[in-house]
Design a protein around this motif. Structure first.
Motif, PDB file in Angstrom:
ATOM      1  N   ALA A 286       0.627  -1.759   0.398  1.00 29.39           N
ATOM      2  CA  ALA A 286      -0.117   0.153  -0.273  1.00 29.39           C
ATOM      3  C   ALA A 286       0.764   1.389   0.132  1.00 29.39           C
ATOM      4  O   ALA A 286       0.894   1.777  -0.855  1.00 29.39           O
ATOM      5  N   VAL A 287       1.835   1.157   0.896  1.00 32.42           N
ATOM      6  CA  VAL A 287       2.885   2.617   0.906  1.00 32.42           C
ATOM      7  C   VAL A 287       3.498   2.816  -0.507  1.00 32.42           C
ATOM      8  O   VAL A 287       3.937   3.778  -1.016  1.00 32.42           O
ATOM      9  N   ILE A 288       3.642   1.515  -0.903  1.00 31.35           N
ATOM     10  CA  ILE A 288       4.625   2.182  -2.449  1.00 31.35           C
ATOM     11  C   ILE A 288       2.993   1.745  -3.408  1.00 31.35           C
ATOM     12  O   ILE A 288       3.985   3.073  -4.105  1.00 31.35           O
ATOM     13  N   GLU A 289       2.466   1.920  -2.944  1.00 32.49           N
ATOM     14  CA  GLU A 289       1.579   2.092  -4.234  1.00 32.49           C
ATOM     15  C   GLU A 289       1.351   3.476  -4.352  1.00 32.49           C
ATOM     16  O   GLU A 289       0.791   4.417  -5.127  1.00 32.49           O
ATOM     17  N   ALA A 290       0.847   3.740  -2.984  1.00 37.22           N
ATOM     18  CA  ALA A 290       0.265   5.101  -2.772  1.00 37.22           C
ATOM     19  C   ALA A 290       1.734   6.093  -3.141  1.00 37.22           C
ATOM     20  O   ALA A 290       1.404   7.149  -3.883  1.00 37.22           O
ATOM     21  N   PHE A 291       3.191   5.837  -2.731  1.00 32.61           N
ATOM     22  CA  PHE A 291       4.427   6.984  -3.137  1.00 32.61           C
ATOM     23  C   PHE A 291       4.297   7.249  -4.956  1.00 32.61           C
ATOM     24  O   PHE A 291       4.392   8.008  -5.648  1.00 32.61           O
ATOM     25  N   VAL A 292       4.026   5.554  -5.542  1.00 35.97           N
ATOM     26  CA  VAL A 292       4.023   5.831  -7.064  1.00 35.97           C
ATOM     27  C   VAL A 292       3.014   6.392  -7.703  1.00 35.97           C
ATOM     28  O   VAL A 292       3.006   7.021  -8.611  1.00 35.97           O
ATOM     29  N   ARG A 293       1.905   6.388  -6.831  1.00 39.22           N
ATOM     30  CA  ARG A 293       0.662   7.272  -7.448  1.00 39.22           C
ATOM     31  C   ARG A 293       1.331   8.765  -7.273  1.00 39.22           C
ATOM     32  O   ARG A 293       0.558   9.769  -8.292  1.00 39.22           O
TER      33      ARG A 293
ATOM     34  N   HIS B 117       3.773  10.109  -7.406  1.00 43.23           N
ATOM     35  CA  HIS B 117       4.776  10.679  -8.237  1.00 43.23           C
ATOM     36  C   HIS B 117       4.188  10.396  -9.742  1.00 43.23           C
ATOM     37  O   HIS B 117       4.679  11.585 -10.110  1.00 43.23           O
ATOM     38  N   GLU B 118       3.299  10.153 -10.218  1.00 42.82           N
ATOM     39  CA  GLU B 118       3.400  10.051 -10.933  1.00 42.82           C
ATOM     40  C   GLU B 118       1.931  11.190 -11.301  1.00 42.82           C
ATOM     41  O   GLU B 118       1.873  11.866 -12.800  1.00 42.82           O
ATOM     42  N   ARG B 119       1.430  11.914 -10.160  1.00 44.54           N
ATOM     43  CA  ARG B 119       0.590  12.819 -10.565  1.00 44.54           C
ATOM     44  C   ARG B 119       1.821  14.033 -10.596  1.00 44.54           C
ATOM     45  O   ARG B 119       1.352  15.038 -10.518  1.00 44.54           O
ATOM     46  N   GLY B 120       1.950  13.730 -10.287  1.00 40.72           N
ATOM     47  CA  GLY B 120       3.273  15.259 -10.132  1.00 40.72           C
ATOM     48  C   GLY B 120       3.032  15.800  -8.660  1.00 40.72           C
ATOM     49  O   GLY B 120       4.181  16.510  -8.322  1.00 40.72           O
ATOM     50  N   LEU B 121       3.199  14.743  -7.769  1.00 44.08           N
ATOM     51  CA  LEU B 121       2.803  16.144  -6.344  1.00 44.08           C
ATOM     52  C   LEU B 121       4.114  14.947  -5.325  1.00 44.08           C
ATOM     53  O   LEU B 121       4.644  16.311  -4.736  1.00 44.08           O
ATOM     54  N   ILE B 122       4.933  14.991  -5.366  1.00 43.49           N
ATOM     55  CA  ILE B 122       5.761  14.272  -4.614  1.00 43.49           C
ATOM     56  C   ILE B 122       7.142  14.264  -5.545  1.00 43.49           C
ATOM     57  O   ILE B 122       7.076  13.591  -7.542  1.00 43.49           O
ATOM     58  N   TYR B 123       8.398  14.260  -6.009  1.00 48.51           N
ATOM     59  CA  TYR B 123       9.329  14.445  -6.588  1.00 48.51           C
ATOM     60  C   TYR B 123      11.125  14.303  -5.592  1.00 48.51           C
ATOM     61  O   TYR B 123      10.806  14.453  -4.826  1.00 48.51           O
TER      62      TYR B 123
END
Length: 264
Positions: free
Chosen positions: A205-212, A214-220
């Protein structure tokens, strides 16, 4: 069942005591079979020696708390009763560090959340208090590395999977201290649902949250100043840093400005 005026209080005096609890009128409440079950359970508990009257002891016996708590847990009183059919009330416990021990902050949130949980449970709602512990990242790594060092092993000598396995072994053997302390506080959690933040389900769940994110450009991933631990070879948070005041010197530089005086 009828609530009538007590023999020691008149109807008027009872009304003056608390208008929320007493009125001048008589009430009749029809009790279903489900309302009588807790009473029967309490009687059974007394017969089994779970509850002992404090009047029979000269001082308070703290061991009784653990005995009563274990009985509550074994009877399933902390599990949500989904047969009640009303809207469920669910909260998750802020996971304490698995390497830690109880402090005032834990005692405060356990008390507040237990009040909320028991309140909604007594109102008849299916209530779940989800417990768990946090792997505590650097703190756990440091403890496990010290254990490995006592065996003459360095972290670099192990693969990621091997090191993770040793972390799990340590957690199973030594990581239950704070959980047992929270139980001694009387926290009415459903311990059958306890989770650890390194559980496979939570890790996915944590990995899925970080990937999403990143894909939305909310974290980098960027370059910035960090607190680096030379021994652990990793960055640590500000909370992990030990600060100290050191004497130093503050320097300043004067630049001459064209057309200005020497004192500018």
């Amino acid at each position: 069942m009828a609530f009538s005026t007590p023999s020691l209080l008149s109807s008027c005096s009872a009304h003056r005591l608390n208008p929320l609890l007493f009125t001048r009128h008589r009430f009749r409440i029809k009790l279903s079979q489900s309302h009588l079950k807790p009473r029967y359970f309490a009687v059974a508990a007394r017969e089994n020696g779970v509850f002992v009257s404090p009047e029979t002891a000269k001082s308070f016996d703290f061991t009784a708390e653990e005995r009563i708590y274990n009985w509550w847990d074994s009877q399933g009183y902390f599990k949500p009763n989904l047969e009640r059919g009303s809207d469920p009330f669910v909260i998750s416990m802020p996971p304490p560090n698995v390497t830690g021990s109880l402090h005032m902050g834990h005692a405060m949130f356990v008390t507040l959340e237990d009040i909320m949980v028991r309140y909604h449970r007594m109102k008849g709602r299916p209530t779940l208090w989800l417990p768990g512990t946090d792997h505590a990242g650097i703190a756990t790594q440091l403890v496990v590395e010290r254990m490995l060092a006592s065996e003459g092993i360095k972290r670099a000598d192990l693969s990621r999977d091997e090191f993770t396995k040793r972390v799990w072994e340590w957690k199973e053997k030594y990581g239950g201290t704070i959980t047992n302390q929270i139980k001694r506080l009387g926290a009415s959690c459903d311990w059958a649902r306890e989770h650890f933040t390194l559980d496979e389900q939570l890790s996915r769940a944590v990995i899925e949250a970080f990937v999403r994110l990143h894909e939305r450009g909310l974290i980098y991933q960027g370059s910035y100043m960090v607190n680096w631990s030379p021994s652990l070879q990793t960055a640590v948070s500000d909370l992990e840093v030990e600060y100290s005041e050191e004497p130093g010197t503050l320097y300043y530089i004067k630049y001459r400005v064209a057309g200005g005086s020497n004192f500018d």
